[in-house]
Design a protein around this motif. Structure first.
Motif, PDB file in Angstrom:
ATOM      1  N   ASN A 142       0.848  -1.180   0.000  1.00  0.00           N
ATOM      2  CA  ASN A 142       0.000   0.000   0.000  1.00  0.00           C
ATOM      3  C   ASN A 142       0.896   1.247   0.000  1.00  0.00           C
ATOM      4  N   ILE A 143       0.341   2.393  -0.406  1.00  0.00           N
ATOM      5  CA  ILE A 143       1.070   3.654  -0.292  1.00  0.00           C
ATOM      6  C   ILE A 143       1.020   4.095   1.165  1.00  0.00           C
ATOM      7  N   GLN A 144       2.177   4.175   1.793  1.00  0.00           N
ATOM      8  CA  GLN A 144       2.219   4.617   3.191  1.00  0.00           C
ATOM      9  C   GLN A 144       2.026   6.131   3.282  1.00  0.00           C
ATOM     10  N   THR A 145       2.841   6.867   2.557  1.00  0.00           N
ATOM     11  CA  THR A 145       2.725   8.336   2.542  1.00  0.00           C
ATOM     12  C   THR A 145       3.144   8.867   1.178  1.00  0.00           C
ATOM     13  N   VAL A 146       2.579  10.010   0.844  1.00  0.00           N
ATOM     14  CA  VAL A 146       3.081  10.831  -0.262  1.00  0.00           C
ATOM     15  C   VAL A 146       3.435  12.176   0.366  1.00  0.00           C
ATOM     16  N   GLU A 147       4.718  12.387   0.616  1.00  0.00           N
ATOM     17  CA  GLU A 147       5.171  13.566   1.354  1.00  0.00           C
ATOM     18  C   GLU A 147       5.889  14.548   0.434  1.00  0.00           C
ATOM     19  N   LYS A 148       5.785  15.819   0.788  1.00  0.00           N
ATOM     20  CA  LYS A 148       6.499  16.857   0.057  1.00  0.00           C
ATOM     21  C   LYS A 148       7.971  16.858   0.463  1.00  0.00           C
ATOM     22  N   ASP A 149       8.812  17.042  -0.510  1.00  0.00           N
ATOM     23  CA  ASP A 149      10.249  17.209  -0.266  1.00  0.00           C
ATOM     24  C   ASP A 149      10.528  18.715  -0.235  1.00  0.00           C
ATOM     25  N   PHE A 150      10.769  19.252   0.957  1.00  0.00           N
ATOM     26  CA  PHE A 150      10.956  20.696   1.106  1.00  0.00           C
ATOM     27  C   PHE A 150      12.423  21.119   1.032  1.00  0.00           C
ATOM     28  N   ASN A 201       0.695  26.427  -6.049  1.00  0.00           N
ATOM     29  CA  ASN A 201       1.914  26.624  -5.253  1.00  0.00           C
ATOM     30  C   ASN A 201       1.624  27.042  -3.819  1.00  0.00           C
ATOM     31  N   LEU A 202       0.427  26.762  -3.324  1.00  0.00           N
ATOM     32  CA  LEU A 202       0.014  27.197  -1.994  1.00  0.00           C
ATOM     33  C   LEU A 202      -0.085  26.031  -1.023  1.00  0.00           C
ATOM     34  N   PHE A 203       0.174  26.349   0.243  1.00  0.00           N
ATOM     35  CA  PHE A 203      -0.035  25.409   1.333  1.00  0.00           C
ATOM     36  C   PHE A 203      -0.862  26.118   2.398  1.00  0.00           C
ATOM     37  N   SER A 204      -1.612  25.328   3.151  1.00  0.00           N
ATOM     38  CA  SER A 204      -2.372  25.884   4.261  1.00  0.00           C
ATOM     39  C   SER A 204      -1.994  25.165   5.546  1.00  0.00           C
ATOM     40  N   GLN A 205      -2.189  25.855   6.639  1.00  0.00           N
ATOM     41  CA  GLN A 205      -1.863  25.312   7.957  1.00  0.00           C
ATOM     42  C   GLN A 205      -2.841  24.215   8.327  1.00  0.00           C
ATOM     43  N   SER A 206      -2.346  23.203   9.034  1.00  0.00           N
ATOM     44  CA  SER A 206      -3.205  22.132   9.523  1.00  0.00           C
ATOM     45  C   SER A 206      -3.034  22.009  11.036  1.00  0.00           C
ATOM     46  N   ASN A 207      -3.860  21.171  11.658  1.00  0.00           N
ATOM     47  CA  ASN A 207      -3.740  20.964  13.105  1.00  0.00           C
ATOM     48  C   ASN A 207      -2.402  20.338  13.470  1.00  0.00           C
ATOM     49  N   LEU A 208      -1.878  19.491  12.563  1.00  0.00           N
ATOM     50  CA  LEU A 208      -0.630  18.793  12.860  1.00  0.00           C
ATOM     51  C   LEU A 208       0.606  19.646  12.579  1.00  0.00           C
ATOM     52  N   SER A 209       0.485  20.614  11.677  1.00  0.00           N
ATOM     53  CA  SER A 209       1.662  21.409  11.296  1.00  0.00           C
ATOM     54  C   SER A 209       2.106  22.358  12.404  1.00  0.00           C
ATOM     55  N   GLY A 210       1.176  22.727  13.288  1.00  0.00           N
ATOM     56  CA  GLY A 210       1.481  23.723  14.307  1.00  0.00           C
ATOM     57  C   GLY A 210       1.286  25.126  13.760  1.00  0.00           C
ATOM     58  N   ASP A 211       1.483  26.112  14.614  1.00  0.00           N
ATOM     59  CA  ASP A 211       1.300  27.504  14.202  1.00  0.00           C
ATOM     60  C   ASP A 211       2.515  28.003  13.432  1.00  0.00           C
ATOM     61  N   ALA A 212       2.278  29.032  12.621  1.00  0.00           N
ATOM     62  CA  ALA A 212       3.365  29.658  11.859  1.00  0.00           C
ATOM     63  C   ALA A 212       4.319  30.372  12.809  1.00  0.00           C
ATOM     64  N   ILE A 213       5.624  30.261  12.521  1.00  0.00           N
ATOM     65  CA  ILE A 213       6.682  30.865  13.341  1.00  0.00           C
ATOM     66  C   ILE A 213       7.527  31.766  12.451  1.00  0.00           C
ATOM     67  N   PHE A 221       7.179  26.131   9.915  1.00  0.00           N
ATOM     68  CA  PHE A 221       6.345  25.306  10.785  1.00  0.00           C
ATOM     69  C   PHE A 221       7.195  24.189  11.367  1.00  0.00           C
ATOM     70  N   ASN A 222       6.869  23.809  12.592  1.00  0.00           N
ATOM     71  CA  ASN A 222       7.608  22.717  13.220  1.00  0.00           C
ATOM     72  C   ASN A 222       7.430  21.412  12.450  1.00  0.00           C
ATOM     73  N   ASP A 223       6.258  21.224  11.867  1.00  0.00           N
ATOM     74  CA  ASP A 223       6.004  20.021  11.063  1.00  0.00           C
ATOM     75  C   ASP A 223       5.470  20.462   9.707  1.00  0.00           C
ATOM     76  N   GLU A 224       6.378  20.879   8.843  1.00  0.00           N
ATOM     77  CA  GLU A 224       5.948  21.382   7.540  1.00  0.00           C
ATOM     78  C   GLU A 224       5.400  20.270   6.647  1.00  0.00           C
ATOM     79  N   LEU A 225       5.752  18.996   6.945  1.00  0.00           N
ATOM     80  CA  LEU A 225       5.231  17.874   6.153  1.00  0.00           C
ATOM     81  C   LEU A 225       3.730  17.700   6.345  1.00  0.00           C
TER      82      LEU A 225
END
Length: 487
Positions: A56-64, A419-431, A407-411
């Protein structure tokens, strides 16, 4: 056999998704700031016999990881070197998104915007303080067409730009004053302004090198030469009075009478750039430097080579320090310009970044007329590590700073497309990311997709898809054989 069939199907499903992800990387190889997808697989649960249940596909993560930087020469382009994202706001909803794409533009309302029309967020300059001849003039206009000075001063959380201009003093300068009492010709007034303008630039540079120094105003030097009874020796055209100021020797021959001679002698002193000469009826000559803080060296006073009494230093020059350097030089320049019948204006614009760490941001206005700095709305934009300057001729103004955040957890950020990203509950607040990156002007970050790796992965996934399809057909053949055996 049934298990083998489902294992093959799970492989087909997984590698079909992996092919989609990898083809998306290839498709976005030229997308500004694009971050490629990395696919990770996982095996499924095993039964009691130790047989696996497929993949199965475990994750599809962004490479930052950092993309390559390309110099474009476009004044609105900005690239992040390091960690973080630009903040852009959707104007209709005020929702903030995050992007690495710095291909910005100026909107119709003068704000800095992303390519899709969202407003770039940052800190705007905190207004402009005007000091000048006309208190109603609070910005540069066409009449102020003579450049005088421009400098940038950084201290603590502040960046200041100080700019000065004047109306055309070369056209308005006229001779004025009383002979012997600081009389100035039109040409000497223009020369004085040039000297004081140079002095103002020098004082701005000194202030820029040590802006936190204790403010002490500069003081202009005043020296007196008591010629006294020696002036009575001025009786014929062969008689002469003289003095040396710096490296300039001033001489005046007898003319008409003693007082006329002394008045013309003082007037010649006033013709020296940045000097003013005065004389009283007792032969006391007062020499004043118009340039605050400059040394005034007066030597060898004489009448017909007979030495006059000692030179008296009435006021010693004070160099000054801190902002006192600037205000003293500015006021002296302003007075000289006004004496030439012209008008002076000095604008101080300040950017305070004390709240940068709180990400208290706003839209960034770029037009100088909207900022009440200059009637010339459009200037030449210059972005230096996120600090936005606008040039209006030879003057340069600080008008804002582009903010960035990480973000502490940008993934865990949500990819939104465009080309946009939005904040999620897991990403934490913007720093605030101002200390985690540098911003390169006239530069763009390219996609970090690697065609070599992407095409290799595509071939691997394609072969894996073919192999899994073979598992399905092989399992199907086994089932057919088993069914035939039963018959």
């Amino acid at each position: 056999m049934i298990g083998g069939l489902w294992n093959g199907i799970s492989g087909l499903n997984s590698f079909e998704k992996a092919l989609s992800a990898e083809s998306n990387n290839v498709a976005n190889v030229n997308t500004i700031g694009h971050k490629s997808d990395t696919v990770s697989f996982e095996d499924l649960m095993y039964d009691a016999g130790g047989y696996g249940k497929g993949t199965n596909i475990q994750t599809v993560e962004k490479d930052f990881s950092q993309g390559n930087l390309k110099i474009t020469g476009n004044e609105y382009d900005v690239a992040i070197s390091g960690r973080g994202f630009f903040l852009v706001k959707e104007q209709r909803t005020d929702e903030v998104f995050y992007t690495r794409a710095g291909n910005f533009k100026m909107g119709s309302n003068g704000t800095l915007q992303s390519s899709n029309g969202m407003t770039v967020q940052g800190i705007q300059s905190q207004g402009t303080i005007a000091v000048g001849t006309n208190p109603n003039d609070t910005q540069f206009s066409d009449k102020y067409n003579q450049f005088l000075a421009s400098d940038t001063i950084a201290y603590g959380d502040n960046i200041q730009t100080i700019n000065a201009r004047a109306t055309n003093f070369r056209q308005t300068a006229e001779a004025s004053g009383v002979s012997g009492q600081g009389y100035k010709s039109a040409s000497s007034k223009i020369n004085d302004i040039q000297a004081l303008s140079t002095n103002y630039k020098e004082k701005l540079e000194l202030y820029s090198s040590n802006p936190t120094a204790n403010p002490v105003e500069s003081v202009a030097a005043v020296t007196q030469v008591p010629y006294g009874n020696l002036i009575n020796d001025l009786q014929s055209e062969d008689d002469i009075i003289k003095v040396t100021i710096g490296n300039i020797t001033v001489k005046q021959k007898f003319d008409t009478d003693i007082q006329t001679t002394m008045n013309k002698f003082a007037d010649k002193i006033s013709e020296i750039q940045g000097m003013k000469g005065e004389v009283d009826t007792n032969g006391l000559v007062t020499i004043t430097s118009m340039i605050p803080g400059d040394d005034l060296k007066v030597t060898y006073p004489s009448v017909n080579d007979a030495n006059a009494p000692s030179v008296n230093e009435i006021t010693k020059p004070v160099k000054g320090s801190g902002i006192g350097l600037v205000t003293s030089a500015r006021d002296a320049l302003k007075n000289a310009i006004e004496a030439a019948g012209a008008e002076f204006i000095d604008l101080t614009t300040t950017l305070n970044t004390a709240n940068q760490g709180n990400l208290a941001t706003t839209d960034l206005q770029l037009k100088l007329d909207n900022l009440n700095i200059s009637e010339n709305g459009l200037g030449e934009l210059e972005i230096d590590n996120g600090k936005i300057f606008v040039k209006d001729g030879d003057n340069k103004f600080i008008i804002g700073s582009i903010s960035t955040a990480y973000f502490n957890d940008e993934l865990s950020l949500n990819p939104e497309g465009d080309n946009l990203f939005s904040q999620s509950n897991l990403s934490g607040d913007a720093i605030d990311a101002s200390n985690a990156n540098t911003l390169e002007g006239k530069t763009l970050e390219l996609s970090n997709s690697n065609l070599g790796d992407n095409l290799t992965n595509l071939m691997v996934y394609q072969r894996a898809f073919e192999a899994n399809s073979k598992s399905v057909t092989t399992s199907d053949d086994f089932l057919k054989t088993a069914i035939q055996l039963k018959k």
